[in-house]
Design an enzyme around this catalytic site. Structure first.
Site, PDB file in Angstrom:
ATOM      1  N   LYS A   1      49.580-138.314 -45.925  1.00 32.66           N
ATOM      2  CA  LYS A   1      48.589-138.947 -46.543  1.00 32.66           C
ATOM      3  C   LYS A   1      48.179-138.269 -48.045  1.00 32.66           C
ATOM      4  O   LYS A   1      47.594-139.071 -48.677  1.00 32.66           O
ATOM      5  CB  LYS A   1      47.359-139.360 -45.763  1.00 32.66           C
ATOM      6  CG  LYS A   1      47.783-140.268 -44.432  1.00 32.66           C
ATOM      7  CD  LYS A   1      48.423-141.470 -44.712  1.00 32.66           C
ATOM      8  CE  LYS A   1      47.637-142.293 -45.718  1.00 32.66           C
ATOM      9  NZ  LYS A   1      47.859-143.824 -45.415  1.00 32.66           N
TER      10      LYS A   1
HETATM   11  N1  PMP Z   1      51.061-140.536 -38.940  1.00 29.99           N
HETATM   12  C1  PMP Z   1      49.830-140.241 -39.087  1.00 29.99           C
HETATM   13  C2  PMP Z   1      49.281-139.048 -38.508  1.00 29.99           C
HETATM   14  C3  PMP Z   1      48.874-140.738 -39.940  1.00 29.99           C
HETATM   15  O1  PMP Z   1      47.699-140.090 -40.096  1.00 29.99           O
HETATM   16  C4  PMP Z   1      49.032-141.839 -40.633  1.00 29.99           C
HETATM   17  C5  PMP Z   1      48.130-142.536 -41.648  1.00 29.99           C
HETATM   18  N2  PMP Z   1      47.243-143.358 -41.052  1.00 29.99           N
HETATM   19  C6  PMP Z   1      50.437-142.435 -40.330  1.00 29.99           C
HETATM   20  C7  PMP Z   1      51.535-141.660 -39.583  1.00 29.99           C
HETATM   21  C8  PMP Z   1      50.824-143.750 -41.056  1.00 29.99           C
HETATM   22  O2  PMP Z   1      50.983-143.727 -42.395  1.00 29.99           O
HETATM   23  P1  PMP Z   1      50.788-145.097 -43.402  1.00 29.99           P
HETATM   24  O3  PMP Z   1      49.109-145.166 -43.214  1.00 29.99           O
HETATM   25  O4  PMP Z   1      51.393-144.618 -44.601  1.00 29.99           O
HETATM   26  O5  PMP Z   1      51.376-146.168 -42.734  1.00 29.99           O
END
Ligand code: PMP
Length: 339
Positions: free
Chosen positions: A49
């Site tokens: 992120k």
């Molecule tokens: N894995 C973790 C541990 C996350 O914190 C996030 C973000 N919410 C994601 C995966 C997914 O990423 P995205 O928001 O880009 O879909």
């Protein structure tokens, strides 16, 4: 500014991205495919992120919406807030973070240590006006000089991945990539990379991974948003199609249960030496399933979103797991050890 040398990185911002693409040996051997994990836990804020947080901040600065000394408000499962808070410190802004109280104590504690103003709220569905995302939007509106990062529906999120994660994967594989597999929270990572890779080669198979309790597997396979069960994973799954996910190519979808995700992260720890979070278990197990569906000889890329350090009191704690009806996997025999 001092001398500019190619070996010098310009602060926190300069350290975001350009992460290694790690070959996962045991699972590659098992499937006859090359399974690769983008090491996003190596970003300076510790997760995938950081890229979205940086992209959102840079666009808000460029548009003039975010002014020096301003406040960045966000509703987050933790990692976006952590990335944003690092960036706010580095660039002279305040961070106000709204987070559901179901998220790990490690992430909530870290946000406070970094200096964010943290508001923990009960976890309620998106349709409830007090949902953490909707509440963060209202707080931003009511706070003078504040901007709402709005990671779910702000397309700066997926643009960050289209402009950095996607090109890095393409370059690191020399364009030899057959499939891209990732779970989605906001959808920024999945969609940004999928759109970029499809643009390079329309034959790249894009596979959405999903935990139980999320409506996206059903949506991707049958067109209906519907969910069953639940998951202890954090930061992934959704009950709706966000603006960041909207229009992203999806060739296949794989749903993974928590016990398999857990076995996968323990296997990565014991066999590869990689200590990773729960969403990685969903991603890597879905990459293995994709390898099975496609057959041997393919190169499959997924994402190692964050470190196991953020979940030590949960996913790596036998008593906590037992309370959730999950069993802690036994340490596997190290690869290559004598019997
Ligand atoms: N894995 C973790 C541990 C996350 O914190 C996030 C973000 N919410 C994601 C995966 C997914 O990423 P995205 O928001 O880009 O879909």
């Amino acid at each position: 500014m001092g001398a500019v040398h190619p070996g010098i990185t310009e602060g926190f911002v300069g350290a975001v991205g350009n992460t290694p693409l790690i070959r996962l040996h045991a699972l590659s051997r098992l499937t006859g495919c090359t399974i690769l994990g983008k090491a996003e836990f190596m970003n300076p804020g510790g997760s995938v992120k950081d890229r979205a947080a940086l992209g959102i901040l840079q666009e808000a600065e460029a548009s003039g919406e975010l002014q020096p000394g301003g406040t960045v408000v966000e509703g987050t499962a933790g990692n976006t807030g952590i990335g944003l808070t690092h960036l706010c410190n580095a660039r002279g802004y305040k961070a106000l973070i709204v987070i559901p109280d179901t998220q790990s104590a490690e992430k909530i504690g870290l946000l406070r240590s970094l200096g964010a103003e943290v508001r923990t709220v009960p976890a309620v569905p998106y349709r409830d006006p007090n949902n953490y995302v909707r509440l963060s939007g209202r707080i931003a509106e009511e706070t003078p000089g504040a901007v709402w990062a709005n990671q779910f529906d702000n397309l700066a999120n997926r643009r960050a991945h289209f402009n950095s994660t996607g090109p890095e994967i393409w370059q690191q594989t020399g364009g030899q990539v057959d499939a891209w597999v990732a779970a989605t929270g906001t959808g920024g990572t999945y969609a940004g990379v999928a759109l970029y890779l499809k643009q390079q080669n329309p034959k790249v198979r894009c596979v959405l991974a999903d935990p139980y309790g999320s409506a996206l597997h059903s949506w991707a396979t049958s067109g209906t948003l519907a969910s069953e069960g639940s998951s202890v994973t954090e930061g992934i799954g959704n009950s709706r199609v966000t603006a960041n996910l909207e229009g992203a190519p999806i060739d296949d979808a794989v749903r993974i249960d928590d016990q398999l995700a857990l076995e996968t992260i323990y296997q990565l720890l014991w066999q590869e030496g990689l200590f990773l979070g729960g969403s990685v278990g969903i991603n890597v197990a879905a990459a293995v399933e994709t390898a099975r569906r496609m057959g041997p000889g393919h190169t499959i890329v997924t994402v190692l979103c964050d470190s196991g350090d953020r979940y030590r009191s949960r996913l790596y704690d036998a008593a906590w797991l037992a309370g959730k009806g999950l069993s802690q996997p036994e340490p596997a025999q190290p690869v290559g050890s004598a019997q």
